[in-house]
Design an enzyme around this catalytic site. Structure first.
Site, PDB file in Angstrom:
ATOM      1  N   MET A  33      -4.527  -4.517   0.673  1.00  0.00           N
ATOM      2  CA  MET A  33      -3.188  -5.356   0.944  1.00  0.00           C
ATOM      3  C   MET A  33      -2.651  -4.955   2.168  1.00  0.00           C
ATOM      4  O   MET A  33      -1.679  -5.015   2.513  1.00  0.00           O
ATOM      5  CB  MET A  33      -2.485  -4.843  -0.216  1.00  0.00           C
ATOM      6  CG  MET A  33      -3.109  -5.470  -1.453  1.00  0.00           C
ATOM      7  SD  MET A  33      -1.913  -5.689  -2.938  1.00  0.00           S
ATOM      8  CE  MET A  33      -1.076  -4.502  -3.283  1.00  0.00           C
ATOM      9  N   LEU A  36      -2.732  -0.276   6.432  1.00  0.00           N
ATOM     10  CA  LEU A  36      -3.836   0.529   6.426  1.00  0.00           C
ATOM     11  C   LEU A  36      -3.484   2.016   6.846  1.00  0.00           C
ATOM     12  O   LEU A  36      -2.599   2.241   7.828  1.00  0.00           O
ATOM     13  CB  LEU A  36      -4.736  -0.098   7.388  1.00  0.00           C
ATOM     14  CG  LEU A  36      -5.376  -1.527   6.837  1.00  0.00           C
ATOM     15  CD1 LEU A  36      -6.522  -1.833   7.901  1.00  0.00           C
ATOM     16  CD2 LEU A  36      -5.768  -1.468   5.473  1.00  0.00           C
ATOM     17  N   HIS A  40      -7.856   4.178   3.750  1.00  0.00           N
ATOM     18  CA  HIS A  40      -8.501   2.631   3.883  1.00  0.00           C
ATOM     19  C   HIS A  40      -9.766   2.633   5.055  1.00  0.00           C
ATOM     20  O   HIS A  40     -10.661   2.147   4.996  1.00  0.00           O
ATOM     21  CB  HIS A  40      -7.492   1.494   4.465  1.00  0.00           C
ATOM     22  CG  HIS A  40      -6.536   1.318   3.479  1.00  0.00           C
ATOM     23  ND1 HIS A  40      -5.022   1.413   3.871  1.00  0.00           N
ATOM     24  CD2 HIS A  40      -6.520   0.634   2.340  1.00  0.00           C
ATOM     25  CE1 HIS A  40      -4.491   0.913   2.520  1.00  0.00           C
ATOM     26  NE2 HIS A  40      -5.497   0.409   1.775  1.00  0.00           N
ATOM     27  N   GLN A  64      -0.196  -9.517  -8.634  1.00  0.00           N
ATOM     28  CA  GLN A  64      -0.432  -8.072  -9.090  1.00  0.00           C
ATOM     29  C   GLN A  64       0.786  -7.476  -9.245  1.00  0.00           C
ATOM     30  O   GLN A  64       0.870  -6.159  -9.718  1.00  0.00           O
ATOM     31  CB  GLN A  64      -1.698  -7.450  -8.690  1.00  0.00           C
ATOM     32  CG  GLN A  64      -1.269  -6.883  -7.235  1.00  0.00           C
ATOM     33  CD  GLN A  64      -2.556  -6.528  -6.753  1.00  0.00           C
ATOM     34  OE1 GLN A  64      -3.609  -7.372  -6.329  1.00  0.00           O
ATOM     35  NE2 GLN A  64      -2.739  -5.250  -6.344  1.00  0.00           N
ATOM     36  N   GLN A 157      -8.387   0.699 -11.818  1.00  0.00           N
ATOM     37  CA  GLN A 157      -8.649  -0.754 -11.219  1.00  0.00           C
ATOM     38  C   GLN A 157     -10.117  -0.701 -10.759  1.00  0.00           C
ATOM     39  O   GLN A 157     -10.620  -1.904 -11.179  1.00  0.00           O
ATOM     40  CB  GLN A 157      -7.845  -0.559  -9.795  1.00  0.00           C
ATOM     41  CG  GLN A 157      -8.330  -1.816  -8.812  1.00  0.00           C
ATOM     42  CD  GLN A 157      -7.523  -2.008  -7.664  1.00  0.00           C
ATOM     43  OE1 GLN A 157      -6.346  -2.367  -7.688  1.00  0.00           O
ATOM     44  NE2 GLN A 157      -7.809  -1.459  -6.217  1.00  0.00           N
ATOM     45  N   MET A 188      -3.595   9.781  -0.425  1.00  0.00           N
ATOM     46  CA  MET A 188      -3.122   8.888   0.835  1.00  0.00           C
ATOM     47  C   MET A 188      -2.899   7.312  -0.010  1.00  0.00           C
ATOM     48  O   MET A 188      -3.600   6.977  -0.784  1.00  0.00           O
ATOM     49  CB  MET A 188      -3.889   8.586   1.922  1.00  0.00           C
ATOM     50  CG  MET A 188      -4.089   9.841   3.002  1.00  0.00           C
ATOM     51  SD  MET A 188      -5.078   9.450   4.322  1.00  0.00           S
ATOM     52  CE  MET A 188      -5.114  11.077   5.048  1.00  0.00           C
ATOM     53  N   ARG A 191       2.187   3.373  -0.376  1.00  0.00           N
ATOM     54  CA  ARG A 191       3.548   3.311  -0.811  1.00  0.00           C
ATOM     55  C   ARG A 191       4.034   4.742  -0.402  1.00  0.00           C
ATOM     56  O   ARG A 191       5.189   5.013  -0.625  1.00  0.00           O
ATOM     57  CB  ARG A 191       3.619   3.292  -2.247  1.00  0.00           C
ATOM     58  CG  ARG A 191       3.000   1.746  -2.862  1.00  0.00           C
ATOM     59  CD  ARG A 191       3.422   1.549  -4.172  1.00  0.00           C
ATOM     60  NE  ARG A 191       3.668  -0.049  -4.490  1.00  0.00           N
ATOM     61  CZ  ARG A 191       2.521  -0.541  -5.204  1.00  0.00           C
ATOM     62  NH1 ARG A 191       1.293   0.011  -5.447  1.00  0.00           N
ATOM     63  NH2 ARG A 191       2.761  -1.839  -5.362  1.00  0.00           N
TER      64      ARG A 191
HETATM   65  O1  PAF Z   1      -6.129  -1.666  -4.263  1.00  0.00           O
HETATM   66  C1  PAF Z   1      -5.547  -2.709  -3.703  1.00  0.00           C
HETATM   67  O2  PAF Z   1      -5.233  -2.539  -2.604  1.00  0.00           O
HETATM   68  C2  PAF Z   1      -5.432  -4.218  -4.171  1.00  0.00           C
HETATM   69  O3  PAF Z   1      -5.252  -4.004  -5.806  1.00  0.00           O
HETATM   70  C3  PAF Z   1      -6.660  -5.047  -4.157  1.00  0.00           C
HETATM   71  C4  PAF Z   1      -7.902  -4.517  -4.718  1.00  0.00           C
HETATM   72  C5  PAF Z   1      -7.070  -5.261  -2.611  1.00  0.00           C
HETATM   73  C6  PAF Z   1      -6.572  -6.383  -4.837  1.00  0.00           C
HETATM   74  O4  PAF Z   1      -5.182  -7.038  -4.346  1.00  0.00           O
END
Ligand code: PAF
Length: 286
Positions: A33, A36, A40, A64, A157, A188, A191
């Site tokens: 999302m 970064l 990431h 979400q 997730q 990390m 948020r």
């Molecule tokens: O983990 C995330 O950043 C989000 O939940 C994802 C997997 C990109 C889906 O929007």
């Protein structure tokens, strides 16, 4: 401003991916999302171990976020994200417009059962995994990459997405990558920028509590009593714990004892207005 390549539509994405495939190159997808951070970038590096081309998606997915969550204020930092992607030699950014993901008339939802109803994150964010599963199913379909990499930081997730890919015969292999931590242990997360100075100083207590609980459970201490002490330690550090639980690492099923493992500890706790999650494997002492 970097000239890192970005595409915003599915036809443009597919045209670029076709060029890669025509050269016989494998493609890895790293859905994010944005906002970064080094965590990431470590996913990009992990992706690179599995494919010649790494495509990073950046899309803040409204589906979400719950109604009282942080969709509006979620950090959006595309120019600096692109610079970071250039610095780790990613190949392409897919930053779809809202219309490319949710065109007018969009009416489909992907509901995963099993790990998505483990009574962990789903207890506190009841619509979250439907939103994640729907957007991830779309992104996986749009790119049809060979592999896709997701962080273990969002452990539930990751299991939900693996279940989704298996259940829907999505050919992309779903890989997890280890959580990157700050020097003081804080996982990390995009948020973390919400934390005040005092909260940031208290935040590593979440990892410390998990780490200590994992050590004790691994050494044979009773699970329930150890987790109760971990929860109390979080409270003393200023957190309001939502849960700290020991679950089966592959299914998230509840476990009665160490022999029911492999065990993963999972926790979520609020620090002021910010909700942090983290998790850790229990490794058994010989
Ligand atoms: O983990 C995330 O950043 C989000 O939940 C994802 C997997 C990109 C889906 O929007």
């Amino acid at each position: 401003m970097t000239d890192f390549p970005v595409v915003e539509s599915v036809p443009a994405l597919r045209a670029r991916l076709k060029d890669f495939r025509n050269k016989g190159e494998k493609i890895a997808l790293v859905p994010t999302m944005g906002a970064l951070h080094d965590g990431h970038l470590s996913l990009v590096q992990e992706a690179r171990r599995h494919a010649e081309r790494v495509v990073v998606t950046i899309f803040v997915n409204p589906a979400q976020f719950g109604p009282s969550e942080d969709f509006a204020k979620y950090p959006r930092t595309l120019p600096s994200d692109l610079e970071k992607l250039a610095s780790v030699q990613a190949d392409l950014c897919f930053a779809p417009t809202m219309e490319a993901v949710y065109p007018p008339g969009f009416s489909t939802r992907v509901e995963v059962d099993g790990p998505a109803r483990a009574d962990l994150e789903d207890r506190f964010r009841p619509t979250h995994f439907c939103g994640v599963a729907t957007v991830v199913a779309k992104l996986l379909n749009q790119a049809q990459a060979d592999v896709a990499v997701f962080g273990e930081k969002d452990y539930q997730q990751l299991l939900v997405i693996q279940r989704l890919a298996r259940d829907l015969d999505i050919a992309t292999e779903i890989l997890g990558a280890p959580t990157l931590r700050e020097a003081d242990g804080l996982a990390m997360s995009s948020r973390n920028v919400y934390l005040s100075k005092a909260e940031r100083a208290a935040a590593p207590a979440l990892y410390a509590a998990l780490n200590e609980a994992a050590r004790l459970i691994g050494a044979g201490e009773a699970i329930e009593a150890t987790l109760a002490r971990a929860s109390a330690a979080l409270g003393e550090a200023g957190f309001l714990p939502d849960y700290i639980e020991a679950r089966h690492a592959k299914t998230l099923a509840r476990i009665a004892g160490r022999r029911d493992g492999p065990i993963r500890l999972l926790a979520a706790a609020r620090l002021g207005a910010t909700r942090l999650i983290d998790n850790l494997a229990v490794t058994h002492e010989a």
